[in-house]
Design a protein around this motif. Structure first.
Motif, mmCIF file in Angstrom:
data_model
loop_
_atom_site.group_PDB
_atom_site.id
_atom_site.type_symbol
_atom_site.label_atom_id
_atom_site.label_comp_id
_atom_site.label_asym_id
_atom_site.label_seq_id
_atom_site.Cartn_x
_atom_site.Cartn_y
_atom_site.Cartn_z
ATOM 1 N N CYS A 1 28.275 -19.500 27.508
ATOM 2 C CA CYS A 1 28.283 -19.990 28.897
ATOM 3 C C CYS A 1 27.432 -21.227 29.151
ATOM 4 C CB CYS A 1 27.835 -18.865 29.835
ATOM 5 S SG CYS A 1 28.912 -17.422 29.789
ATOM 6 N N THR B 1 37.151 -24.318 34.655
ATOM 7 C CA THR B 1 35.712 -24.152 34.894
ATOM 8 C C THR B 1 34.876 -24.776 33.784
ATOM 9 O OG1 THR B 1 35.528 -22.020 33.709
ATOM 10 C CG2 THR B 1 36.206 -21.953 36.031
ATOM 11 N N TYR C 1 40.266 -20.457 33.494
ATOM 12 C CA TYR C 1 39.036 -20.545 32.700
ATOM 13 C C TYR C 1 38.779 -21.975 32.246
ATOM 14 C CZ TYR C 1 36.087 -20.037 28.510
ATOM 15 O OH TYR C 1 35.102 -20.175 27.555
ATOM 16 N N THR D 1 34.145 -13.195 36.348
ATOM 17 C CA THR D 1 34.285 -14.643 36.162
ATOM 18 C C THR D 1 35.628 -14.975 35.522
ATOM 19 O OG1 THR D 1 33.342 -14.629 33.928
ATOM 20 C CG2 THR D 1 31.797 -14.789 35.785
#
Length: 323
Positions: free
Chosen positions: A239, A227, A224, A164
């Motif tokens: 998360c 997102t 990052y 990710t």
């Protein structure tokens, strides 16, 4: 509050798997948000066994910026010492300190650390007129064999294990800056300057230093952030909602998982990338004084351990290349 959560998660770490631990951490963070939790103070009971100058010394060091963890370490060592000698401060001699160190069953490295703690305290006591002389003054440093810090020889293995943008950003940030895990989890967005490729890190003793981001870490951080749909002030967050900052345990677990995913035999942890950063920087010719400043080391002796590793690699490469 966060200290309570981190402590609780650390206790649970050996009892449940990583996925379950992550869920517990997130749910506990959300549930505890409506409560005020304070740690019951028990330090006074411990301090009561200390001589008054020892209390004053530890309090002074905390005011000067000593971290809570280092303060606890100093307190445990001094408490153990005073319980062993069991005499007024002014009556303690060099022989008493030597006997204490001789009675320890720990490694020579740990004995050397304990001697450093005691030397520092007694010299402070002399400077502050609690004592006339330092009983540790003429005790020679304890020699021990330094264990060369491990480092990664192939960063690509770890990079390729990232699935990710969040994982990629964390790996690249740790490698680029060589930061401590505590510096990363407390990092706020306002401390980042992606345009300049700079970051302000708050290290041990609340000492601020400027570190630098390489191009890969800048790109990874930008991806990052794209997102993210939260308004947290922290650079690295969990998360799911409420997107609180990452705790030390979660960060260590992430690196452990990445190491296994990458098939790396040695244990992968955040500090391993700090070792890698320093060792490779020295191998590529960065002056040791600059590496010291980059890592936030107070003493250059701490940085020298990486120079020893770098020199070993130079010798090995010399044998390969100069034939």
């Amino acid at each position: 509050m966060q200290q309570f959560i981190n402590g609780f998660i650390a206790k649970m770490e050996s009892m449940v798997d990583l996925k379950t631990l992550d869920i517990i951490s997130e749910q506990l963070t959300m549930y505890a948000a409506d409560f005020e939790i304070t740690k019951r103070c028990t330090e006074l009971a411990i301090f009561a066994e200390f001589p008054e100058p020892a209390k004053a010394y530890l309090a002074t060091r905390r005011v000067e910026g000593m971290s809570e963890q280092t303060g606890r370490n100093y307190m445990c060592i001094m408490k153990d010492f005073f319980e062993y000698v069991s005499m007024p401060l002014e009556r303690i001699t060099k022989a008493d300190v030597v006997k204490y160190l001789y009675a320890q069953t720990c490694t020579d490295r740990t004995k050397a650390h304990k001697l450093t703690v005691l030397k520092t305290f007694f010299q402070w006591a002399v400077n502050e007129d609690y004592l006339e002389k330092n009983p540790c003054k003429n005790i020679k440093p304890i020699k021990y064999q330094r264990k060369a810090p491990e480092h990664l020889t192939d960063m690509e293995l770890l990079r390729n294990a990232c699935k990710t943008p969040r994982e990629q950003a964390i790996v690249e940030f740790f490698y680029s800056t060589g930061c401590r895990v505590s510096e990363a989890i407390n990092l706020k967005k306002c401390d980042l300057d992606l345009m300049a490729g700079e970051v302000k890190l708050l290290g041990k003793g609340n000492k601020e230093r400027t570190d630098y981001l390489n191009p890969k870490s800048i790109v990874a951080l930008k991806k990052y952030f794209l997102t993210r749909n939260d308004d947290s002030e922290y650079v690295f967050v969990i998360c799911r909602e409420p997107y609180g900052k990452v705790c030390k345990t979660s960060m260590k677990n992430l690196f452990d998982e990445l190491g296994k995913r990458a098939g790396i035999e040695k244990h992968v942890h955040p500090h391993l990338l700090r070792h890698t950063n320093a060792t490779l920087a020295l191998e590529k010719g960065m002056p040791i004084e600059e590496v010291q400043r980059m890592l936030g080391h107070v003493s250059i002796d701490t940085t020298l351990q990486y120079a020893e590793v770098a020199n070993t690699n130079v010798k090995r490469n010399h044998k390969r290349g100069v034939v």
